[in-house]
Motif scaffolding. Structure first.
Motif, PDB file in Angstrom:
ATOM      1  N   ARG A 190       1.064  -1.468   0.111  1.00 15.62           N
ATOM      2  CA  ARG A 190       0.358  -0.069   0.036  1.00 15.62           C
ATOM      3  C   ARG A 190       0.398   0.981   0.728  1.00 15.62           C
ATOM      4  O   ARG A 190       0.510   2.695  -1.006  1.00 15.62           O
ATOM      5  CB  ARG A 190      -0.692   0.126   0.941  1.00 15.62           C
ATOM      6  N   ILE A 191       1.597   0.855   0.805  1.00 14.58           N
ATOM      7  CA  ILE A 191       2.484   3.061   0.869  1.00 14.58           C
ATOM      8  C   ILE A 191       3.530   2.677  -0.312  1.00 14.58           C
ATOM      9  O   ILE A 191       3.393   4.010  -0.953  1.00 14.58           O
ATOM     10  CB  ILE A 191       3.811   2.078   2.211  1.00 14.58           C
ATOM     11  N   GLY A 192       4.279   1.733  -0.623  1.00 14.37           N
ATOM     12  CA  GLY A 192       4.834   1.138  -1.931  1.00 14.37           C
ATOM     13  C   GLY A 192       4.452   1.877  -2.964  1.00 14.37           C
ATOM     14  O   GLY A 192       4.347   2.900  -4.028  1.00 14.37           O
ATOM     15  N   GLY A 193       2.565   1.887  -3.508  1.00 13.45           N
ATOM     16  CA  GLY A 193       1.551   2.570  -4.186  1.00 13.45           C
ATOM     17  C   GLY A 193       1.482   3.061  -4.463  1.00 13.45           C
ATOM     18  O   GLY A 193       1.584   3.633  -5.526  1.00 13.45           O
ATOM     19  N   SER A 194       1.143   4.363  -3.095  1.00  9.20           N
ATOM     20  CA  SER A 194       1.164   5.133  -2.861  1.00  9.20           C
ATOM     21  C   SER A 194       2.400   5.878  -3.857  1.00  9.20           C
ATOM     22  O   SER A 194       2.315   6.841  -4.008  1.00  9.20           O
ATOM     23  CB  SER A 194       0.918   5.888  -1.474  1.00  9.20           C
ATOM     24  N   VAL A 195       3.677   6.079  -2.790  1.00 10.62           N
ATOM     25  CA  VAL A 195       5.417   6.173  -3.575  1.00 10.62           C
ATOM     26  C   VAL A 195       4.920   5.843  -5.360  1.00 10.62           C
ATOM     27  O   VAL A 195       5.385   7.415  -5.418  1.00 10.62           O
ATOM     28  CB  VAL A 195       6.703   5.944  -2.926  1.00 10.62           C
ATOM     29  N   ASP A 196       4.431   5.052  -5.887  1.00  6.15           N
ATOM     30  CA  ASP A 196       4.748   5.126  -7.026  1.00  6.15           C
ATOM     31  C   ASP A 196       3.986   5.622  -7.775  1.00  6.15           C
ATOM     32  O   ASP A 196       4.348   6.435  -8.766  1.00  6.15           O
ATOM     33  CB  ASP A 196       4.573   3.750  -7.469  1.00  6.15           C
ATOM     34  N   LEU A 197       2.682   6.058  -6.700  1.00  7.77           N
ATOM     35  CA  LEU A 197       2.006   7.613  -7.866  1.00  7.77           C
ATOM     36  C   LEU A 197       1.822   8.803  -7.239  1.00  7.77           C
ATOM     37  O   LEU A 197       1.667   9.653  -8.237  1.00  7.77           O
ATOM     38  CB  LEU A 197       0.639   6.947  -7.023  1.00  7.77           C
ATOM     39  N   GLY A 198       3.470   9.304  -6.768  1.00  8.16           N
ATOM     40  CA  GLY A 198       3.490  10.333  -5.484  1.00  8.16           C
ATOM     41  C   GLY A 198       2.223  10.898  -5.666  1.00  8.16           C
ATOM     42  O   GLY A 198       2.203  12.008  -5.362  1.00  8.16           O
ATOM     43  N   THR A 199       1.014   9.922  -4.439  1.00  5.55           N
ATOM     44  CA  THR A 199       0.284  10.578  -3.258  1.00  5.55           C
ATOM     45  C   THR A 199       0.776  10.163  -2.225  1.00  5.55           C
ATOM     46  O   THR A 199       1.192   9.396  -2.214  1.00  5.55           O
ATOM     47  CB  THR A 199      -1.100   9.738  -3.932  1.00  5.55           C
ATOM     48  N   SER A 200      -0.207  10.571  -1.555  1.00  3.78           N
ATOM     49  CA  SER A 200      -0.257  10.663  -0.225  1.00  3.78           C
ATOM     50  C   SER A 200      -0.435   9.034   0.464  1.00  3.78           C
ATOM     51  O   SER A 200      -1.619   9.014  -0.612  1.00  3.78           O
ATOM     52  CB  SER A 200      -1.259  11.675   1.179  1.00  3.78           C
ATOM     53  N   CYS A 201      -0.734   8.415   1.155  1.00  2.00           N
ATOM     54  CA  CYS A 201      -0.975   7.625   1.671  1.00  2.00           C
ATOM     55  C   CYS A 201      -1.862   7.388   3.029  1.00  2.00           C
ATOM     56  O   CYS A 201      -1.643   8.110   3.846  1.00  2.00           O
ATOM     57  CB  CYS A 201       0.553   6.067   2.371  1.00  2.00           C
ATOM     58  N   SER A 202      -2.967   7.034   3.271  1.00  2.00           N
ATOM     59  CA  SER A 202      -3.763   6.943   4.053  1.00  2.00           C
ATOM     60  C   SER A 202      -4.514   5.300   5.017  1.00  2.00           C
ATOM     61  O   SER A 202      -5.384   4.969   3.333  1.00  2.00           O
ATOM     62  CB  SER A 202      -5.257   7.838   4.037  1.00  2.00           C
ATOM     63  N   ILE A 203      -4.526   5.256   5.641  1.00  2.00           N
ATOM     64  CA  ILE A 203      -5.115   4.029   5.540  1.00  2.00           C
ATOM     65  C   ILE A 203      -5.772   4.151   7.541  1.00  2.00           C
ATOM     66  O   ILE A 203      -4.833   4.807   8.567  1.00  2.00           O
ATOM     67  CB  ILE A 203      -4.128   3.175   6.718  1.00  2.00           C
ATOM     68  N   GLU A 204      -6.593   3.573   7.206  1.00  2.00           N
ATOM     69  CA  GLU A 204      -7.168   3.540   8.235  1.00  2.00           C
ATOM     70  C   GLU A 204      -7.109   2.620   9.719  1.00  2.00           C
ATOM     71  O   GLU A 204      -6.557   1.659   9.397  1.00  2.00           O
ATOM     72  CB  GLU A 204      -8.444   3.343   8.265  1.00  2.00           C
ATOM     73  N   TRP A 205      -7.163   3.541  11.159  1.00  2.00           N
ATOM     74  CA  TRP A 205      -6.887   1.708  11.813  1.00  2.00           C
ATOM     75  C   TRP A 205      -7.545   1.943  13.242  1.00  2.00           C
ATOM     76  O   TRP A 205      -8.140   3.650  13.242  1.00  2.00           O
ATOM     77  CB  TRP A 205      -5.634   1.593  12.348  1.00  2.00           C
ATOM     78  N   PHE A 206      -7.788   1.128  14.576  1.00  2.00           N
ATOM     79  CA  PHE A 206      -8.474   1.862  16.091  1.00  2.00           C
ATOM     80  C   PHE A 206      -7.690   1.097  16.718  1.00  2.00           C
ATOM     81  O   PHE A 206      -6.874   0.060  16.258  1.00  2.00           O
ATOM     82  CB  PHE A 206      -9.944   0.919  15.147  1.00  2.00           C
ATOM     83  N   THR A 207      -8.033   1.948  17.430  1.00  2.00           N
ATOM     84  CA  THR A 207      -7.579   0.586  19.145  1.00  2.00           C
ATOM     85  C   THR A 207      -7.944  -0.349  19.941  1.00  2.00           C
ATOM     86  O   THR A 207      -9.635  -0.519  20.159  1.00  2.00           O
ATOM     87  CB  THR A 207      -7.541   1.778  20.190  1.00  2.00           C
ATOM     88  N   GLU A 208      -7.597  -1.150  20.102  1.00  2.18           N
ATOM     89  CA  GLU A 208      -7.935  -3.101  20.199  1.00  2.18           C
ATOM     90  C   GLU A 208      -7.988  -2.770  21.245  1.00  2.18           C
ATOM     91  O   GLU A 208      -8.986  -2.966  22.222  1.00  2.18           O
ATOM     92  CB  GLU A 208      -7.759  -3.984  19.259  1.00  2.18           C
ATOM     93  N   ASP A 209      -7.339  -2.450  22.011  1.00  5.53           N
ATOM     94  CA  ASP A 209      -6.972  -2.630  23.504  1.00  5.53           C
ATOM     95  C   ASP A 209      -5.470  -1.485  23.582  1.00  5.53           C
ATOM     96  O   ASP A 209      -4.596  -0.930  22.984  1.00  5.53           O
ATOM     97  CB  ASP A 209      -6.207  -4.136  23.671  1.00  5.53           C
TER      98      ASP A 209
END
Length: 371
Positions: free
Chosen positions: A62-81
């Motif tokens: 996912r990060i590599g794809g954003s680098v190749d396209l020259g775009t920002s990388c946005s990933i959702e996460w949440f806290t489980e514990d």
């Protein structure tokens, strides 16, 4: 596969472990983390529905794809514990569950944050600074640890002594069979603490620890110059008390490279690491085996594979808990390796450290987990 060396170490463990643990105190220093266990989302399919990002390689893609396209990388996460983390918290929690009453010297806040008081209620807490924070993202093939080390970035011998006097430190340490410390990677000035302990604390102890155990953690974050500058302090401490350094495969490779070794196999890298550090013992641990090197040679003990671990973050810490327990009980090197593998293996399967009774029961059937 259960090879002959592992089988012999297991038999020795079963024979030599006592039915009950001795009544002695243990001491661990000098960190303290508030850990947030996170999950990353691959794709959201509804308000409460999502596909989990299972593999660390998927994050890389996912990060590599954003680098190749020259775009920002946005990933959702949440806290489980959320939980108390770091060397002292993992060791304190595990040793308390085994039946000890640990003394923990670390960065818990003033007064200590509630997460430490609640989770480490079987331990005596002595705070020397504000806590640090870690976001730990679990994947099926590894983990991502994002650290904010806070006050530990400047924790050195002088700052430690401002919070606890030499006599207070001596009182905490005296009579403990083993003193464990971590992590060099997140306490860059830890070598100054090794020097202070050797020069000021050890001379006033009446019953000093037989062993000092050091977990460097991910030293790839430290510069070559900082690592090199700390080597003499560690070797000098070993002249006063035998030092054991325990590192995972990647950390072992860093030490071996620093010593200009060309070895690629973990056993040979561990030999080179011990020579570089000038310590009595060096232990290298990985998912499939653990290696111990001392002046008499090497020992290797295997561990069974866990296909779907409940939790992987801090598995290395739990290996170290088992190894230190073996040292505390006076077990031989291979038996201590086996005990480290068993505690880590239990943790991977259950997501928590074992009681002593659970550990003995697990060892009684440990050979059945090998394919």
């Amino acid at each position: 596969m259960l090879d002959s060396a592992t089988e012999a170490a297991l038999a020795s463990c079963r024979r030599d472990l006592p039915e009950r643990l001795p009544e002695t105190h243990v001491v661990h220093g000098f960190d303290g983390y508030c850990d947030r266990v996170r999950t990353m989302v691959d794709a959201r399919t509804g308000p409460e529905e999502y596909d989990r990002m299972d593999d660390l390689s998927a994050l890389s893609a996912r990060i590599g794809g954003s680098v190749d396209l020259g775009t920002s990388c946005s990933i959702e996460w949440f806290t489980e514990d959320s939980r108390a983390g770091g060397h002292t918290s993992h060791f304190g929690r595990a040793f308390a569950r085994l039946g000890f009453e640990p003394t923990l010297v670390g960065t818990y806040g003033d007064p200590p944050r509630s997460i430490f008081e609640e989770e480490l209620d079987g331990c005596e807490l002595r705070s020397v600074g504000s806590p640090s924070y870690t976001d730990a993202v679990e994947f099926d093939d590894g983990k991502l640890m994002l650290n904010e080390i806070g006050s530990m970035a400047s924790l050195d011998w002088e700052r430690l002594r401002e919070r606890l006097s030499v006599q207070q430190l001596a009182t905490a340490i005296d009579g403990a069979p083993v003193l464990s410390m971590g992590y060099w990677a997140t306490i860059p000035f830890l070598p100054t603490i090794w020097r202070g302990l050797r020069r000021e604390v050890w001379p006033v102890l009446t019953d000093p620890p037989r062993t000092v155990f050091v977990d460097p953690a991910d030293i790839r974050r430290l510069s070559t110059e900082r690592l090199t500058a700390g080597l003499d302090s560690l070797a000098a401490l070993d002249d006063t008390v035998p030092v054991v350094v325990s590192a995972n495969r990647a950390e072992t490779a860093v030490f071996a490279d620093l010593g200009e070794s060309t070895a690629t196999e973990m056993r040979e890298q561990a030999i080179a690491a011990r020579e570089l550090l000038g310590v009595s013992e060096f232990v290298a641990h990985a998912a499939d085996r653990a290696v111990r090197v001392d002046e008499d040679g090497t020992a290797t003990v295997r561990t069974p594979h866990v296909a779907k671990p409940t939790l992987t973050a801090s598995a290395g810490d739990h290996f170290n808990v088992g190894y230190v327990l073996g040292q505390l009980l006076g077990l031989g090197g291979p038996s201590s390796l086996l005990l480290g593998n068993a505690v880590a293996n239990w943790f991977l399967r259950r997501g928590e450290p074992p009681t002593y009774g659970e550990l003995l029961g697990f060892l009684s059937r440990f050979d059945s987990y090998f394919e």
